[in-house]
Design a protein around this motif. Structure first.
Motif, PDB file in Angstrom:
ATOM      1  N   PHE A 150      39.232  24.719  42.551  1.00  0.00           N
ATOM      2  CA  PHE A 150      39.993  25.493  41.563  1.00  0.00           C
ATOM      3  C   PHE A 150      41.351  24.834  41.305  1.00  0.00           C
ATOM      4  N   ARG A 180      27.453  29.740  33.168  1.00  0.00           N
ATOM      5  CA  ARG A 180      27.688  30.940  32.372  1.00  0.00           C
ATOM      6  C   ARG A 180      27.335  32.243  33.103  1.00  0.00           C
ATOM      7  N   ALA A 184      26.696  30.977  38.116  1.00  0.00           N
ATOM      8  CA  ALA A 184      27.969  30.612  38.765  1.00  0.00           C
ATOM      9  C   ALA A 184      28.101  31.271  40.132  1.00  0.00           C
ATOM     10  N   ARG A 237      33.101  30.920  37.637  1.00  0.00           N
ATOM     11  CA  ARG A 237      32.630  30.333  36.373  1.00  0.00           C
ATOM     12  C   ARG A 237      33.391  29.052  36.049  1.00  0.00           C
ATOM     13  N   HIS A 238      34.693  29.128  36.253  1.00  0.00           N
ATOM     14  CA  HIS A 238      35.556  28.001  35.913  1.00  0.00           C
ATOM     15  C   HIS A 238      35.172  26.764  36.717  1.00  0.00           C
ATOM     16  N   ILE A 239      34.990  26.940  38.011  1.00  0.00           N
ATOM     17  CA  ILE A 239      34.769  25.732  38.820  1.00  0.00           C
ATOM     18  C   ILE A 239      33.329  25.251  38.776  1.00  0.00           C
ATOM     19  N   MET A 243      41.517  21.855  39.058  1.00  0.00           N
ATOM     20  CA  MET A 243      41.307  22.093  37.623  1.00  0.00           C
ATOM     21  C   MET A 243      42.427  22.931  37.000  1.00  0.00           C
ATOM     22  N   LEU A 244      43.366  23.404  37.825  1.00  0.00           N
ATOM     23  CA  LEU A 244      44.367  24.356  37.335  1.00  0.00           C
ATOM     24  C   LEU A 244      45.515  23.652  36.629  1.00  0.00           C
ATOM     25  N   ARG A 246      35.734  34.867  37.416  1.00  0.00           N
ATOM     26  CA  ARG A 246      36.333  33.854  36.527  1.00  0.00           C
ATOM     27  C   ARG A 246      36.513  32.530  37.260  1.00  0.00           C
ATOM     28  N   MET A 247      37.006  32.619  38.491  1.00  0.00           N
ATOM     29  CA  MET A 247      37.173  31.381  39.271  1.00  0.00           C
ATOM     30  C   MET A 247      35.820  30.696  39.458  1.00  0.00           C
ATOM     31  N   GLY A 268      31.392  25.763  35.993  1.00  0.00           N
ATOM     32  CA  GLY A 268      31.039  25.483  34.602  1.00  0.00           C
ATOM     33  C   GLY A 268      29.750  26.185  34.183  1.00  0.00           C
ATOM     34  N   GLY A 319      45.480  32.592  31.942  1.00  0.00           N
ATOM     35  CA  GLY A 319      44.101  32.144  32.165  1.00  0.00           C
ATOM     36  C   GLY A 319      43.107  33.254  32.456  1.00  0.00           C
TER      37      GLY A 319
END
Ligand SMILES: Cc1ncc(COP(=O)(O)O)c(C=O)c1O
Length: 450
Positions: free
Chosen positions: A303, A154, A217, A148-150, A306-307, A145-146, A152, A315
């Protein structure tokens, strides 16, 4: 070269099943009772994978040994499928969890030992920042998840025939070159082709092609595959993996949950890997649920930037009991007193002996089998050469022969891991334990080919 007589194997298996049933009346009675309240008669479905028709019920364990309710003693080469790689009930961990339990088990607040653990993890694995989870599955899910989040992005990328826990994206496989749910995947939320790229281990061109669009990612990788049997990386593979992931902006997550068998800092420290993130669970707290994920300064900074702290609890990263005081106390005791360099040295020394014993039997009978080892994890394979990747390893599986070897051992006081022919050696495992296994292995082989 010897060939296996299948009808002879079938007859032998029936005999071993009869012996197992008559030797375990109490376990059998408990299993019959359990079937009335536990689905499948077990607390968790994997416990149906044992070679007998029902699992043995444990009375108690200590170090590398345990006894069952029928009074049999076992040498444990399964060690809770790595969860008890420290040996059962190591005194230092038992003391720490007893003391902590008296003071409270979970508070949603840190205890000081958490910092000790973070500092020790820095020292062992070389990454600066750490977070806690309860299972390796969760550590992997949170790391993904981290990532993917940072980034962007898929997709994630895994190896064919990998296992990283019940992480949806990783329960994917290649079927004729096409990604889909792996065999046995129960109720996938979406076709993993939507989330996951899959390549064979040790295939650098395939890896390059899968990463070239810069939409992945992270690569979630065991540094040596273990869950389809041990498959070691070929020379240069890790260098290429790191170079390609860096070049394409893909984060590299190394899952050390099993490869921690390579030494106190896992495969990463033993072979100088430089992952962006690292995950580990299972034996970290001597079997008390605990897991960790660590990352570089760069990942931490991206991370953090963006948190939104007000939303940190919803989250999808973290959990109510993650970082609880009991797990932390158990991790500290395990890392400080149990999972020491000396303990690894002892276990790896006995693993050498185990490997030599099994190899001697293979040579004596001229079997087309091999032995693979990584640290204190050893296993024999029913094929003549080491597999390069998951597909080759999968093709070598012989479930019936596996079952026979396992049951033969179990009936003679030896517990092997129910998934493939893997033995895990603890620091408490003795030379006599290993030699008993060698004798029993020789007898089993003799019964098949003698
Ligand atoms: C490499 C690897 N990662 C993660 C996991 C998941 O561990 P757990 O089932 O404790 O969540 C496993 C489980 O076997 C594993 O082998």
């Amino acid at each position: 070269m010897l060939t296996l007589d299948r009808s002879h194997l079938e007859t032998l298996l029936v005999e071993e099943e009869k012996k197992f049933l008559s030797d375990h009346p109490k376990s059998h009675a408990l299993y019959q009772r359990a079937r009335k309240s536990l689905h499948g008669g077990v607390p968790m479905l994997w416990m149906l994978r044992w070679a007998g028709r029902f699992p043995i019920f444990v009375k108690e364990g200590c170090g590398a040994h345990f006894t069952d309710v029928d009074g049999h003693q076992y040498i444990d080469f399964c060690l809770g499928d790595t969860g008890a790689m420290t040996g059962h009930a190591p005194p230092a961990t038992v003391k720490a969890i007893t003391e902590q339990a008296r003071k409270g088990i979970t508070y949603m607040l840190p205890i000081e030992d958490a910092i000790w653990v973070g500092e020790e993890l820095q020292r062992r694995f070389g990454l600066p920042y750490w977070q806690f989870a309860l299972t390796a599955t969760d550590a992997n899910r949170f790391a993904i998840r981290m990532a993917r989040h940072i980034t962007g992005r898929r997709y994630i990328l895994v190896y064919n025939c990998c296992y990283h826990g019940s992480v949806d994206e990783s329960l994917a496989a290649l079927e004729n070159g096409v990604v889909g749910p792996r065999h046995g995947n129960l109720g996938p939320p979406v076709n993993p082709a939507e989330t996951t790229r899959v390549v064979e281990f040790n295939d650098i061109p395939a890896l390059e092609k899968a990463l070239e669009a810069c939409d992945v990612a992270c690569v979630l990788a065991e540094p040596a595959m273990t869950n389809i049997g041990i498959i070691l990386p070929e020379p240069g593979y890790h260098h290429a993996l790191r170079e390609l992931t860096r070049r394409t902006g893909t984060l590299l997550i190394i899952d050390e949950t099993h490869t921690i068998c390579a030494g106190p800092g896992g495969y990463t420290a033993a072979f100088g890997l430089q992952p962006d993130m690292l995950t580990l669970g299972k034996p970290l707290a001597s079997g008390v649920p605990a897991a960790i994920y660590g990352f570089t300064q760069e990942v931490a900074d991206r991370f953090w930037a963006m948190l939104k702290l007000d939303e940190a609890d919803i989250g999808g990263v973290g959990g109510t009991l993650a970082g609880n005081a009991l797990s932390i106390a158990a991790m500290r005791a395990t890392l400080e007193h149990v999972f020491t360099p000396l303990a690894f040295e002892k276990a790896i020394h006995q693993a050498d002996r185990y490997e030599e014993g099994v190899l001697a039997v293979i040579r004596e009978f001229n079997l087309p089998w091999i032995v693979k080892r990584l640290g204190n994890r050893v296993e024999y394979w029913f094929r003549a050469t080491p597999p390069r990747n998951g597909s080759e390893a999968y093709a070598a599986i012989d479930n019936e022969l596996d079952r026979y070897m396992h049951l033969y051992a179990l009936n003679r006081g030896i517990l092997m891991t129910p998934f493939h022919n893997m033995a895990l050696i603890a620091a408490d495992t003795t030379s006599e334990d290993v030699d008993h296994h060698t004798r029993v292995f020789r007898q089993a082989v003799g019964s098949l080919f003698g």
